[in-house]
Each structure stands twice: as structure tokens, then as C-alpha cells.
Write an enzyme that holds these catalytic residues in place. Structure first.
Site, PDB file in Angstrom:
ATOM      1  N   THR A  59       9.783   8.157 -13.092  1.00 34.78           N
ATOM      2  CA  THR A  59       9.179   8.946 -12.028  1.00 34.78           C
ATOM      3  C   THR A  59      10.183   9.034 -10.876  1.00 34.78           C
ATOM      4  O   THR A  59      11.088   8.211 -10.756  1.00 34.78           O
ATOM      5  CB  THR A  59       7.872   8.292 -11.515  1.00 34.78           C
ATOM      6  OG1 THR A  59       8.178   7.014 -10.977  1.00 34.78           O
ATOM      7  CG2 THR A  59       6.828   8.180 -12.610  1.00 34.78           C
ATOM      8  N   ASN A 103       0.439  -5.290  -7.742  1.00 31.76           N
ATOM      9  CA  ASN A 103      -0.045  -6.251  -6.763  1.00 31.76           C
ATOM     10  C   ASN A 103      -1.164  -7.086  -7.392  1.00 31.76           C
ATOM     11  O   ASN A 103      -1.935  -6.589  -8.210  1.00 31.76           O
ATOM     12  CB  ASN A 103      -0.546  -5.447  -5.557  1.00 31.76           C
ATOM     13  CG  ASN A 103      -1.232  -6.283  -4.534  1.00 31.76           C
ATOM     14  OD1 ASN A 103      -2.399  -6.618  -4.689  1.00 31.76           O
ATOM     15  ND2 ASN A 103      -0.521  -6.603  -3.473  1.00 31.76           N
ATOM     16  N   CYS A 136       5.143  -8.122  -1.952  1.00 29.10           N
ATOM     17  CA  CYS A 136       4.151  -7.942  -0.889  1.00 29.10           C
ATOM     18  C   CYS A 136       3.756  -9.263  -0.230  1.00 29.10           C
ATOM     19  O   CYS A 136       3.044  -9.266   0.763  1.00 29.10           O
ATOM     20  CB  CYS A 136       2.912  -7.245  -1.443  1.00 29.10           C
ATOM     21  SG  CYS A 136       2.028  -8.241  -2.664  1.00 29.10           S
TER      22      CYS A 136
END
Length: 167
Positions: A59, A103, A136
Site C-alpha cells: 500500500t 495495536n 505506540c
């Protein structure tokens, strides 16, 4: 991954794979996860398997995580989300491995479990995500499996595909 049968039905040794009669085609799909950082290493290790021809569908968002110049194989950009079309058109008699990466909160969502089970229901092989500290800041399940684990899974699937079918 589209393995082609070997010329004989014997289990190939590592040496016999080094002189393949036909190429084994592997298509790697990569999306906009930080796990895309591992793409150059994954491709280089896959190319070490004798007889493999590797191509990549990526992508545009995934390209943010790696240098396209580091990918020494054909690289197709997925501007129009055709990666999902390739999977929908996949010959279900051919192996398909998927390596989730997300995540921890996303991984723990009930829809994720449903989606993983649906893919496995099609006969696809999951290379499970692992526990680690994510970019994260979360620590838990969600990180993509290590490249070595993925490559070993490909090797195992290839070995299974070239074994003669036992009745």
C-alpha cells in the site's frame, strides 16, 4: 504463495531445492503498519530460499516505513486497494500465510478474533503475532512475528507442498 510441484514426488533435500525445475512464486502483501519496517529483511531472507520468485504488493501508506530502493524484487503499488482483490481471487488450493500486526487494543477487539478465524476457515495459515512493547507504547499482543519465524513458516509450507500426498 503459489508453489509448483517438483518433477519427482520425493521429499527434496536442501540441495535439490537449489536446482529447481520450476520457480515457486511468493507474493508478499504489506500494509501501512509499522511492521512494514521489516519488509526489506523479510524479502532478503525469502530470497535465500532456493527456487523462490518473490514479488511484493504494497500500500502507499506502507511505503512510509521503508525505502523502496531496498526491495530487490518487483514491487507493485496498491493505489486502488487491489491487494484485497488479489486475496479475494486467491486460488484456495494454494497456501496463503497471514501475519497480523496491530495495536494491542485492536488485537483484543472481538472483531479481530472473528476475522482471524474467518481467514483460518478459508484454509489460510496464521503466523501469530507476538507480545512486545509496541511503537505506540502498549505492551502486549499485536506485534508482527519475527522475520525468522515467518521465513521458517514459509519453509515449512513449502516442504509440506512438495511431500507426496499420503492416503
Amino acid at each position: 504463495m503459489e508453489p509448483l510441484p517438483p518433477p519427482d514426488a520425493q521429499f527434496p533435500s536442501e540441495k535439490s531445492l537449489s536446482v529447481p525445475q520450476k520457480k515457486i512464486h511468493v507474493l508478499v502483501g504489506v500494509t501501512g503498519s509499522v511492521a512494514a519496517l521489516k519488509l526489506p529483511l523479510l524479502v532478503s531472507q525469502l530470497l535465500e530460499i532456493p527456487g523462490l520468485e518473490v514479488k511484493v504488493i504494497t500500500t502507499e501508506r506502507a511505503k512510509h516505513f521503508y525505502n523502496t530502493q531496498e526491495i530487490p524484487v518487483t514491487l507493485y503499488s496498491d493505489d486502488d486497494e487491489w491487494q484485497t482483490c488479489v486475496i479475494r481471487a486467491w486460488d484456495l488450493s494454494k497456501p496463503l500465510l497471514f501475519c497480523p500486526a496491530m495495536n494491542t487494543a485492536m488485537w483484543e477487539h472481538p472483531l479481530t478474533a472473528q476475522h482471524v478465524e474467518q481467514l483460518k476457515g478459508f484454509g489460510y495459515t496464521e503466523v501469530p503475532c507476538v507480545v512486545k512493547k509496541l511503537v505506540c507504547g502498549d505492551e502486549g499482543l499485536g506485534a508482527m512475528a519475527e522475520v525468522e519465524t515467518i521465513v521458517e513458516s514459509v519453509r515449512r509450507i513449502l516442504a509440506e507442498c512438495v511431500l507426496p500426498r499420503q492416503s
